[in-house]
Design an enzyme around this catalytic site. Structure first.
Site, short mmCIF file in Angstrom:
data_model
loop_
_atom_site.label_atom_id
_atom_site.label_comp_id
_atom_site.label_asym_id
_atom_site.label_seq_id
_atom_site.Cartn_x
_atom_site.Cartn_y
_atom_site.Cartn_z
N ASP A 1 1.00 -1.08 -0.01
CA ASP A 1 -0.06 0.00 0.09
C ASP A 1 0.71 1.24 -0.10
O ASP A 1 0.24 2.43 -0.34
CB ASP A 1 -1.03 0.08 1.17
CG ASP A 1 -2.14 -1.10 1.06
OD1 ASP A 1 -2.45 -1.48 0.08
OD2 ASP A 1 -2.77 -1.25 2.18
N HIS B 1 -3.50 6.72 8.86
CA HIS B 1 -2.95 5.31 9.23
C HIS B 1 -1.68 5.33 9.57
O HIS B 1 -1.22 4.37 9.89
CB HIS B 1 -3.20 4.43 7.97
CG HIS B 1 -4.72 4.17 7.42
ND1 HIS B 1 -5.72 3.88 8.36
CD2 HIS B 1 -5.47 4.42 6.13
CE1 HIS B 1 -6.73 3.91 7.52
NE2 HIS B 1 -6.74 4.41 6.53
N GLY C 1 -1.60 2.16 4.79
CA GLY C 1 -2.69 2.45 4.14
C GLY C 1 -2.67 3.68 3.26
O GLY C 1 -3.39 4.49 3.50
N ASP D 1 -13.73 9.56 7.58
CA ASP D 1 -13.37 8.87 6.23
C ASP D 1 -14.15 7.21 6.17
O ASP D 1 -14.66 6.83 7.42
CB ASP D 1 -11.84 8.47 6.49
CG ASP D 1 -11.07 7.85 5.19
OD1 ASP D 1 -10.51 8.68 4.54
OD2 ASP D 1 -11.31 6.51 4.83
N HIS E 1 -12.65 4.63 6.13
CA HIS E 1 -11.74 3.71 6.85
C HIS E 1 -11.34 4.18 8.35
O HIS E 1 -11.59 5.43 8.55
CB HIS E 1 -10.28 3.59 6.11
CG HIS E 1 -10.32 3.19 4.73
ND1 HIS E 1 -10.66 3.85 3.52
CD2 HIS E 1 -10.55 1.80 4.24
CE1 HIS E 1 -10.63 3.18 2.62
NE2 HIS E 1 -10.85 1.76 2.82
N ASP F 1 -14.24 8.92 0.77
CA ASP F 1 -14.25 7.78 0.10
C ASP F 1 -15.53 6.98 0.36
O ASP F 1 -15.99 5.88 0.00
CB ASP F 1 -13.18 6.58 0.31
CG ASP F 1 -12.47 6.94 1.60
OD1 ASP F 1 -13.26 7.55 2.50
OD2 ASP F 1 -11.50 6.23 2.00
N TYR G 1 -11.16 8.25 -3.79
CA TYR G 1 -10.55 7.84 -5.36
C TYR G 1 -11.15 7.93 -6.46
O TYR G 1 -10.71 7.76 -7.54
CB TYR G 1 -10.24 6.35 -4.83
CG TYR G 1 -9.52 6.21 -3.45
CD1 TYR G 1 -8.23 6.30 -3.32
CD2 TYR G 1 -10.31 6.16 -2.16
CE1 TYR G 1 -7.32 6.28 -2.20
CE2 TYR G 1 -9.39 5.88 -1.04
CZ TYR G 1 -7.99 6.25 -1.02
OH TYR G 1 -7.44 6.26 0.21
O1 V1P Z 1 -6.44 -3.90 2.13
C1 V1P Z 1 -5.47 -3.32 2.27
C2 V1P Z 1 -4.03 -4.26 2.59
C3 V1P Z 1 -3.41 -4.74 1.72
N1 V1P Z 1 -3.19 -5.95 2.64
C4 V1P Z 1 -3.05 -7.19 2.00
C5 V1P Z 1 -4.51 -5.46 2.97
N2 V1P Z 1 -5.31 -2.37 1.90
C6 V1P Z 1 -6.19 -1.19 1.65
C7 V1P Z 1 -5.54 0.12 2.04
C8 V1P Z 1 -6.93 1.10 1.86
C9 V1P Z 1 -6.28 2.38 2.66
C10 V1P Z 1 -7.23 3.52 2.70
C11 V1P Z 1 -6.48 4.84 3.06
C12 V1P Z 1 -7.76 6.06 3.45
O2 V1P Z 1 -8.31 5.69 4.85
C13 V1P Z 1 -6.93 7.32 3.50
C14 V1P Z 1 -6.17 7.82 4.13
O3 V1P Z 1 -8.52 6.08 2.49
C15 V1P Z 1 -6.09 -1.35 0.12
C16 V1P Z 1 -7.36 -1.20 -0.72
C17 V1P Z 1 -8.56 -1.18 -0.59
N3 V1P Z 1 -9.37 -1.06 -1.21
O4 V1P Z 1 -8.96 -1.24 0.72
N4 V1P Z 1 -5.03 -1.27 -0.67
C18 V1P Z 1 -5.43 -1.20 -2.00
N5 V1P Z 1 -6.73 -1.29 -1.91
C19 V1P Z 1 -4.51 -1.34 -3.03
C20 V1P Z 1 -5.14 -1.46 -4.47
C21 V1P Z 1 -3.91 -1.36 -5.55
C22 V1P Z 1 -2.81 -1.13 -5.20
C23 V1P Z 1 -2.42 -1.24 -4.00
C24 V1P Z 1 -3.16 -1.15 -2.92
ZN ZN Z 2 -10.29 5.93 3.34
#
Ligand code: V1P
Ligand code: ZN
Length: 404
Positions: free
Chosen positions: A104, A146, A154, A190, A192, A286, A330
Site C-alpha cells: 500500500d 493510518h 494504508g 473517512d 476507513h 471515500d 478515489y
Molecule cells: O486492504 C489493504 C491491505 C493490503 N493487505 C493485503 C490488506 N489495504 C487497503 C488500504 C486502504 C487505505 C485507505 C486509506 C484511506 O483511509 C485514507 C488515508 O482512505 C487497500 C485497498 C482497499 N481498497 O482497501 N489497498 C489497496 N486497495 C490497493 C489497491 C491497489 C494497489 C495497492 C493497494
Molecule cells: Zn479511506
C-alpha cells in the site's frame, strides 16, 4: 448562486505549488491534489474580494516541516529511512518492510518532500488556530490517519493528524498567566477506521489533570475490510479497559444521508459532553457515492445528513475552532467537488450543488454532469433501525461517563 452567512470567521487555506506538486505524486491519488486546488481556484474561492461580510480568508503557503516538528511523533529511525530511501535500502535489506514501505505504501520519487510538505501544511493550519490567527483552517492534502510512529500504512506515510493534535493540545500560557490545556476532539469521517490516530491517544486520558483528546471515528467495519483492528468495532463498554475518549462508530454497507442524520445527534451528544476547544475533522470522501470502494452511499450535498450538512454543523454550530483535513477519496473529480464544496461552506459562501463547474483546464473531467453535486445512488442501506437505536443508547451512556 451563493447563500450568505453572517457569522464572523477567519478562514485559513493551505496551499503552495510545492505541496500540490509533491501531493500529486502520491501513488494512491496521482494528480488528485492538482484537481482539488484547481477547482477551488476556478470557483474564485481563494479571491479575498469574494469573501462575504464578516469572513476573511488567508491563503497560507505550506513550508516543509523541519526534523524537530516531525520528531514530535515519528521515530528517528523511521524519519531517517523515509527521508533517504535509496535503491540499496529498498532492495538490500528488509528495513523497508519493517517501516511499511511496501504494497500500500511503496516508496516513490519525491517521498521525502511529500512527507515534509504535508506535515508542514497541516501544522501551519494547526498553528494558525492555536495562535488564534484563524477560526477555521483547511489543509486538503493532510488527513493521513493510518501512519504510525515508525510505520507507513494504508497509503499514509506521515502522521499529520497526530502531529496536529499534539500541537493543538500543547499547554498555553495566556497573557494573564493562566495555564490553558485545550481539549481537542478528533472526528474522522473517512470510510476507513482511523486506526493510527485512535491507537496513539488510547488511554491517554488517565491523567490527574483530566482528558485532553477524544477521538471518534465513523467508518465502515466488516471482516477483512482495511484496517482490521479491535478498536474499530463498537467497543464493549463493560470491558475493563474501555476508554470513553477513544470512540468508534462502525457503519454497515450502503450508509446514506438518512443514517448519518440518525447518528449525528450521538456525535453532538459526545461533543457536548467533552466540550472541546478545537475540533479536527478528517474529511475523507471515500464514503461518498461514486467512490470506487462502493461501500457507503453518502451524498455530498443532498440535504440533512449529507457530508456537507455534517461539516456545516461542525463549522457553524459547534462553537469550536475547526481544522479541516482531507483523507481518502478515489474518485478524483468527486473529491475535488467535495473539498471545493466544503471550502465554500467554511467560507460562508455555500456554492449551489447545481452550480456549473467553471471552465478551467480540468473541466472535461467533470462530465457528464458538469455540476458540483455528488448525489446518492440506489444501493440499499444495510444499517438497520435497531442497530442505529443501539448506537444512540450506547453513545448516551458513553457521554454520561465523559461528563462524570
Ligand atoms: O486492504 C489493504 C491491505 C493490503 N493487505 C493485503 C490488506 N489495504 C487497503 C488500504 C486502504 C487505505 C485507505 C486509506 C484511506 O483511509 C485514507 C488515508 O482512505 C487497500 C485497498 C482497499 N481498497 O482497501 N489497498 C489497496 N486497495 C490497493 C489497491 C491497489 C494497489 C495497492 C493497494
Ligand atoms: Zn479511506
Amino acid at each position: 448562486m451563493e447563500q450568505a452567512c453572517d457569522a464572523p470567521r477567519r478562514v485559513c487555506y493551505i496551499v503552495s505549488n510545492e505541496l500540490v506538486k509533491a501531493s500529486s505524486l502520491l501513488p494512491s491519488n496521482k494528480n488528485r491534489s492538482l484537481l482539488v486546488h484547481a477547482l477551488v481556484k476556478a470557483y474564485g474561492l481563494l479571491d479575498p474580494s469574494g469573501c462575504s461580510k464578516g469572513t476573511s480568508l488567508r491563503v497560507l503557503r505550506a513550508s516543509p516541516a523541519n526534523p524537530k516538528e516531525l520528531a514530535a511523533y515519528h521515530t528517528q529511525d523511521y524519519l531517517q529511512f523515509i527521508m533517504n530511501p535509496t535503491a540499496e535500502s529498498m532492495t538490500d535489506d528488509s528495513d523497508h518492510v519493517e517501516f511499511g514501505l511496501e504494497e500500500d505504501c511503496p516508496p516513490f520519487d519525491g517521498l521525502s518532500d511529500y512527507v515534509r510538505l504535508v506535515a508542514g501544511g497541516t501544522l501551519a493550519a494547526a498553528n494558525a488556530l492555536r495562535e488564534d490567527r484563524a477560526d477555521i483552517a483547511i489543509c486538503w492534502d493532510g488527513g493521513r490517519h493510518h501512519a504510525r510512529k515508525s510505520e507507513a500504512s494504508g497509503f499514509c506515510y506521515v502522521a499529520d493528524c497526530i502531529l496536529a493534535i499534539l500541537t493543538l493540545k500543547r499547554m498555553h500560557r495566556s497573557p494573564d498567566s493562566a495555564v490553558w490545556r485545550p481539549r481537542v476532539m478528533y472526528l474522522d469521517l473517512d470510510l476507513h477506521f482511523s486506526d493510527a490516530v485512535s491507537e496513539a491517544f488510547l488511554d491517554s486520558s488517565a491523567t490527574s489533570l483530566g482528558p485532553q483528546v477524544l477521538t471518534l471515528s465513523i467508518h465502515h467495519s466488516a471482516p477483512g475490510f482495511f484496517p482490521s483492528s479491535p478498536l474499530g468495532t463498537l467497543r464493549d463498554r463493560s470491558a475493563d479497559r474501555f476508554d470513553p475518549f477513544t470512540l468508534s462508530l462502525p457503519l454497515d454497507r450502503g450508509a446514506t444521508d438518512a443514517t448519518f442524520a440518525r447518528i449525528w445527534p450521538s456525535v453532538e451528544r459526545v461533543k457536548d459532553a467533552f466540550r472541546p476547544e478545537f475540533v479536527l475533522v478528517q474529511c475523507g470522501v471515500d464514503g461518498l457515492a461514486g467512490d470506487p470502494h462502493a461501500v457507503w452511499n453518502w451524498s455530498l450535498n443532498d440535504g440533512k445528513g449529507s457530508l456537507g450538512w455534517c461539516v456545516d454543523r461542525v463549522c457553524s454550530q459547534w462553537g469550536c475552532k475547526v481544522l479541516m483535513l482531507g483523507g481518502g477519496g478515489y474518485n478524483h473529480p468527486n473529491a475535488a467537488r467535495a473539498w471545493t464544496y466544503l471550502t465554500s461552506l467554511a467560507l460562508g459562501r455555500t456554492l449551489s450543488p447545481e452550480a456549473d463547474i467553471p471552465d478551467h483546464p480540468a473541466f472535461p473531467l467533470y462530465a457528464p454532469s458538469f455540476t458540483l453535486d455528488v448525489p446518492a445512488g440506489n444501493a440499499p442501506d444495510r444499517n438497520e433501525d435497531a442497530y442505529l437505536g443501539e448506537i444512540t443508547e450506547y453513545f448516551e451512556i458513553v457521554a454520561r461517563s465523559i461528563e462524570e
